[in-house]
Design a protein around this motif. Structure first.
Motif, PDB file in Angstrom:
ATOM      1  N   ILE A  59       0.802  -1.149  -0.007  1.00 25.68           N
ATOM      2  CA  ILE A  59      -0.099  -0.054   0.083  1.00 25.68           C
ATOM      3  C   ILE A  59       0.701   1.238   0.044  1.00 25.68           C
ATOM      4  CG2 ILE A  59      -1.659   1.424   1.344  1.00 25.68           C
ATOM      5  CD1 ILE A  59      -2.870  -1.233   2.396  1.00 25.68           C
ATOM      6  N   PHE A  60       1.857   1.195   0.968  1.00 26.28           N
ATOM      7  CA  PHE A  60       2.709   2.535   1.097  1.00 26.28           C
ATOM      8  C   PHE A  60       3.722   2.600  -0.479  1.00 26.28           C
ATOM      9  CE2 PHE A  60       6.948   4.163   1.818  1.00 26.28           C
ATOM     10  CZ  PHE A  60       6.635   5.453   2.579  1.00 26.28           C
ATOM     11  N   VAL A  61       3.879   1.452  -0.890  1.00 23.36           N
ATOM     12  CA  VAL A  61       4.660   1.739  -2.294  1.00 23.36           C
ATOM     13  C   VAL A  61       3.902   2.251  -3.356  1.00 23.36           C
ATOM     14  CG1 VAL A  61       5.809   0.361  -4.252  1.00 23.36           C
ATOM     15  CG2 VAL A  61       6.521   0.090  -1.728  1.00 23.36           C
ATOM     16  N   PHE A  62       2.558   1.549  -3.491  1.00 22.81           N
ATOM     17  CA  PHE A  62       1.493   2.140  -4.357  1.00 22.81           C
ATOM     18  C   PHE A  62       1.146   3.507  -4.455  1.00 22.81           C
ATOM     19  CE2 PHE A  62      -2.777   3.114  -5.589  1.00 22.81           C
ATOM     20  CZ  PHE A  62      -3.085   2.713  -6.756  1.00 22.81           C
ATOM     21  N   LEU A  63       1.227   4.125  -3.032  1.00 18.05           N
ATOM     22  CA  LEU A  63       0.610   5.465  -2.793  1.00 18.05           C
ATOM     23  C   LEU A  63       1.954   6.395  -3.236  1.00 18.05           C
ATOM     24  CD1 LEU A  63      -0.946   5.388   0.631  1.00 18.05           C
ATOM     25  CD2 LEU A  63      -2.077   5.802  -1.538  1.00 18.05           C
ATOM     26  N   LEU A  64       3.128   6.003  -2.849  1.00 18.58           N
ATOM     27  CA  LEU A  64       4.556   6.446  -3.344  1.00 18.58           C
ATOM     28  C   LEU A  64       4.380   6.679  -4.819  1.00 18.58           C
ATOM     29  CD1 LEU A  64       7.232   5.541  -1.107  1.00 18.58           C
ATOM     30  CD2 LEU A  64       6.269   7.903  -1.364  1.00 18.58           C
ATOM     31  N   THR A  65       4.129   5.269  -5.678  1.00 20.39           N
ATOM     32  CA  THR A  65       4.281   5.623  -7.265  1.00 20.39           C
ATOM     33  C   THR A  65       3.224   6.500  -7.590  1.00 20.39           C
ATOM     34  OG1 THR A  65       4.603   3.292  -7.070  1.00 20.39           O
ATOM     35  CG2 THR A  65       3.876   3.974  -9.126  1.00 20.39           C
ATOM     36  N   VAL A  66       2.187   6.546  -7.097  1.00 14.48           N
ATOM     37  CA  VAL A  66       0.905   7.471  -7.616  1.00 14.48           C
ATOM     38  C   VAL A  66       1.623   8.876  -7.425  1.00 14.48           C
ATOM     39  CG1 VAL A  66      -1.328   8.333  -7.435  1.00 14.48           C
ATOM     40  CG2 VAL A  66      -0.800   5.876  -7.160  1.00 14.48           C
ATOM     41  N   ALA A  67       2.117   9.188  -6.321  1.00 13.21           N
ATOM     42  CA  ALA A  67       2.483  10.583  -5.917  1.00 13.21           C
ATOM     43  C   ALA A  67       3.733  11.106  -6.991  1.00 13.21           C
ATOM     44  CB  ALA A  67       3.046  10.649  -4.492  1.00 13.21           C
ATOM     45  N   PHE A  68       4.671  10.305  -6.965  1.00 11.41           N
ATOM     46  CA  PHE A  68       5.819  10.354  -7.923  1.00 11.41           C
ATOM     47  C   PHE A  68       5.390  10.763  -9.375  1.00 11.41           C
ATOM     48  CE2 PHE A  68       8.944   8.147  -4.944  1.00 11.41           C
ATOM     49  CZ  PHE A  68       9.148   9.191  -4.131  1.00 11.41           C
ATOM     50  N   ALA A  69       4.413   9.744  -9.619  1.00 13.41           N
ATOM     51  CA  ALA A  69       3.976   9.871 -11.105  1.00 13.41           C
ATOM     52  C   ALA A  69       3.145  11.090 -11.372  1.00 13.41           C
ATOM     53  CB  ALA A  69       2.774   8.980 -11.378  1.00 13.41           C
ATOM     54  N   PHE A  70       2.529  11.742 -10.542  1.00 17.38           N
ATOM     55  CA  PHE A  70       1.892  13.271 -10.840  1.00 17.38           C
ATOM     56  C   PHE A  70       2.520  14.307 -10.461  1.00 17.38           C
ATOM     57  CE2 PHE A  70      -1.626   9.925 -10.852  1.00 17.38           C
ATOM     58  CZ  PHE A  70      -2.321  10.495 -12.009  1.00 17.38           C
ATOM     59  N   VAL A  71       3.606  14.149  -9.743  1.00 20.85           N
ATOM     60  CA  VAL A  71       4.397  15.452  -9.349  1.00 20.85           C
ATOM     61  C   VAL A  71       5.203  15.853 -10.547  1.00 20.85           C
ATOM     62  CG1 VAL A  71       6.551  16.140  -7.968  1.00 20.85           C
ATOM     63  CG2 VAL A  71       4.816  14.907  -6.905  1.00 20.85           C
ATOM     64  N   PRO A  72       5.364  17.006 -10.910  1.00 16.90           N
ATOM     65  CA  PRO A  72       5.908  17.754 -11.969  1.00 16.90           C
ATOM     66  C   PRO A  72       7.393  17.167 -12.156  1.00 16.90           C
ATOM     67  CG  PRO A  72       4.886  19.543 -11.079  1.00 16.90           C
ATOM     68  CD  PRO A  72       4.637  18.249 -10.240  1.00 16.90           C
ATOM     69  N   LYS A  73       7.782  16.685 -13.387  1.00 17.90           N
ATOM     70  CA  LYS A  73       9.288  16.195 -13.495  1.00 17.90           C
ATOM     71  C   LYS A  73      10.191  17.263 -13.213  1.00 17.90           C
ATOM     72  CE  LYS A  73      11.888  13.885 -17.143  1.00 17.90           C
ATOM     73  NZ  LYS A  73      11.978  13.655 -18.546  1.00 17.90           N
ATOM     74  N   GLU A  74      10.027  18.485 -13.269  1.00 11.53           N
ATOM     75  CA  GLU A  74      11.082  19.380 -12.900  1.00 11.53           C
ATOM     76  C   GLU A  74      10.978  19.624 -11.305  1.00 11.53           C
ATOM     77  OE1 GLU A  74       8.662  19.804 -14.843  1.00 11.53           O
ATOM     78  OE2 GLU A  74       9.735  19.778 -16.830  1.00 11.53           O
ATOM     79  N   PHE A  75      10.276  19.170 -10.530  1.00 13.19           N
ATOM     80  CA  PHE A  75      10.143  19.422  -9.120  1.00 13.19           C
ATOM     81  C   PHE A  75      11.317  19.036  -8.349  1.00 13.19           C
ATOM     82  CE2 PHE A  75       9.183  17.973  -4.681  1.00 13.19           C
ATOM     83  CZ  PHE A  75       8.631  19.177  -4.247  1.00 13.19           C
ATOM     84  N   PHE A  76      11.825  17.794  -8.633  1.00 17.08           N
ATOM     85  CA  PHE A  76      13.234  17.192  -8.166  1.00 17.08           C
ATOM     86  C   PHE A  76      14.025  16.802  -9.008  1.00 17.08           C
ATOM     87  CE2 PHE A  76      15.597  13.746  -6.414  1.00 17.08           C
ATOM     88  CZ  PHE A  76      16.329  14.281  -5.294  1.00 17.08           C
ATOM     89  N   THR A  77      15.222  17.298  -9.311  1.00 18.01           N
ATOM     90  CA  THR A  77      16.408  16.703 -10.107  1.00 18.01           C
ATOM     91  C   THR A  77      17.565  16.687  -9.371  1.00 18.01           C
ATOM     92  OG1 THR A  77      16.902  18.990 -11.178  1.00 18.01           O
ATOM     93  CG2 THR A  77      15.135  17.606 -12.059  1.00 18.01           C
ATOM     94  N   ALA A  78      18.337  15.811  -9.973  1.00 13.08           N
ATOM     95  CA  ALA A  78      19.687  15.466  -9.115  1.00 13.08           C
ATOM     96  C   ALA A  78      20.840  14.929 -10.254  1.00 13.08           C
ATOM     97  CB  ALA A  78      19.248  14.369  -8.063  1.00 13.08           C
ATOM     98  N   ARG A  79      21.893  15.220 -10.084  1.00 11.35           N
ATOM     99  CA  ARG A  79      22.922  14.859 -10.846  1.00 11.35           C
ATOM    100  C   ARG A  79      24.170  14.193 -10.187  1.00 11.35           C
ATOM    101  NH1 ARG A  79      26.244  18.485 -15.309  1.00 11.35           N
ATOM    102  NH2 ARG A  79      27.128  16.726 -16.501  1.00 11.35           N
ATOM    103  N   ALA A  80      24.911  13.002 -10.646  1.00  8.26           N
ATOM    104  CA  ALA A  80      25.639  12.490  -9.536  1.00  8.26           C
ATOM    105  C   ALA A  80      27.034  12.308 -10.532  1.00  8.26           C
ATOM    106  CB  ALA A  80      25.024  11.122  -8.903  1.00  8.26           C
ATOM    107  N   GLU A  81      27.936  11.996 -10.075  1.00  4.84           N
ATOM    108  CA  GLU A  81      28.903  11.417 -10.930  1.00  4.84           C
ATOM    109  C   GLU A  81      30.119  10.482  -9.997  1.00  4.84           C
ATOM    110  OE1 GLU A  81      33.180  13.541 -13.271  1.00  4.84           O
ATOM    111  OE2 GLU A  81      31.822  14.882 -11.896  1.00  4.84           O
ATOM    112  N   GLY A  82      30.617   9.788 -10.555  1.00 10.50           N
ATOM    113  CA  GLY A  82      31.623   8.654  -9.615  1.00 10.50           C
ATOM    114  C   GLY A  82      32.838   9.085 -10.440  1.00 10.50           C
ATOM    115  N   ARG A  83      33.772   9.036  -9.260  1.00  6.20           N
ATOM    116  CA  ARG A  83      35.393   8.958  -9.507  1.00  6.20           C
ATOM    117  C   ARG A  83      35.914   8.026  -9.040  1.00  6.20           C
ATOM    118  NH1 ARG A  83      36.799  13.543 -11.855  1.00  6.20           N
ATOM    119  NH2 ARG A  83      35.527  15.447 -11.437  1.00  6.20           N
ATOM    120  N   LEU A  84      37.212   7.412  -9.612  1.00  5.31           N
ATOM    121  CA  LEU A  84      37.813   6.158  -9.237  1.00  5.31           C
ATOM    122  C   LEU A  84      39.390   6.505  -9.392  1.00  5.31           C
ATOM    123  CD1 LEU A  84      38.149   3.266  -8.055  1.00  5.31           C
ATOM    124  CD2 LEU A  84      37.779   2.715 -10.553  1.00  5.31           C
TER     125      LEU A  84
END
Length: 237
Positions: A32-57
């Motif tokens: 139930i919790f995952v279903f509610l999160l899925t619905v919430a993430f699907a309807f939130v605007p795409k630009e509301f949260f963005t992130a960028r990551a880079e790995g170094r070795l």
């Protein structure tokens, strides 16, 4: 002695039934919790949260630790080769998931600095992760139901060689077969999340699940053979 063994089997089946029921409750709440999160993430605007990551070795190879070193001529030759590698890497960097930033060579050490491909993700990427998680939990819940059926059969049986017990063991084994294919769901979800796509090579068969299925089926047929021997013994008596 025989009756005492049956009572222990019944008690183990009862304990298994209780534990399985508790696990089902937790899985259902998680679904139930995952279903509610899925619905919430699907309807939130795409630009509301963005992130960028880079790995170094950084990789360092110490030749001195093995009592070896490069001559000045070998060092110079290696540096020329590394310059060619860096030039080629720069020309092909657009299609690579990593890049070589620097290669340093001296008489005693070789070091390489790598940087991973930039990763961009947003809340819509989480939707794929949630969908895979929902599928994973749904499969877990299904398996728990079949485990519960087997435990219930042990709880109420008068003999472990009853056809009901054998049937439930076979059903449990067959219910695990999808896990052999879909056990890589978490890896696929990670690839979708970080790399915006999946490849056929990301899916595979988990041999541990295959072995579990074979073992349970083998036990089921062993029990079935025991049931035949018990029936012949009863008919003889």
């Amino acid at each position: 002695m025989k009756q005492d063994a049956i009572l222990k089997i019944n008690k183990m089946g009862k304990a298994g039934t209780i534990i399985t029921n508790i696990a089902k409750v937790f899985i259902i709440v998680a679904l139930i919790f995952v279903f509610l999160l899925t619905v919430a993430f699907a309807f939130v605007p795409k630009e509301f949260f963005t992130a960028r990551a880079e790995g170094r070795l950084s990789v360092n190879i110490s030749l001195a630790s093995f009592g070896k070193s490069l001559t000045d001529e070998e060092v110079e030759q290696s540096r020329q080769e590394t310059e060619m590698i860096l030039e080629e890497e720069g020309a092909n960097a657009g299609g690579s998931e990593y890049s070589i930033d620097a290669i340093n060579v001296d008489n005693d050490n070789i070091s390489v600095d790598l940087s991973g491909k930039y990763v961009n993700f947003n809340l819509h990427n989480f939707v794929w992760v949630m969908l895979f998680t929902f599928l994973y939990l749904a499969m877990t819940l299904t398996t728990l139901f079949f485990i519960g059926f087997l435990c219930k059969a042990f709880q109420n049986c008068e003999s472990p060689f009853e056809q009901n017990v054998i049937k439930k063991m076979k059903t449990l084994a067959y219910s695990l077969i999808p896990w052999a294919i879909l056990s890589t769901v978490s890896d696929a979800a990670t690839r979708i999340f970080f790399k915006d796509g999946i490849r056929m090579g990301d899916f595979g068969i988990d041999l541990r699940v295959v072995m579990t299925v074979l073992i349970i089926l083998a036990l089921a047929y062993i029990f079935q053979y025991g049931a035949i021997l018990q029936q012949e013994s009863d008919e003889t008596l």
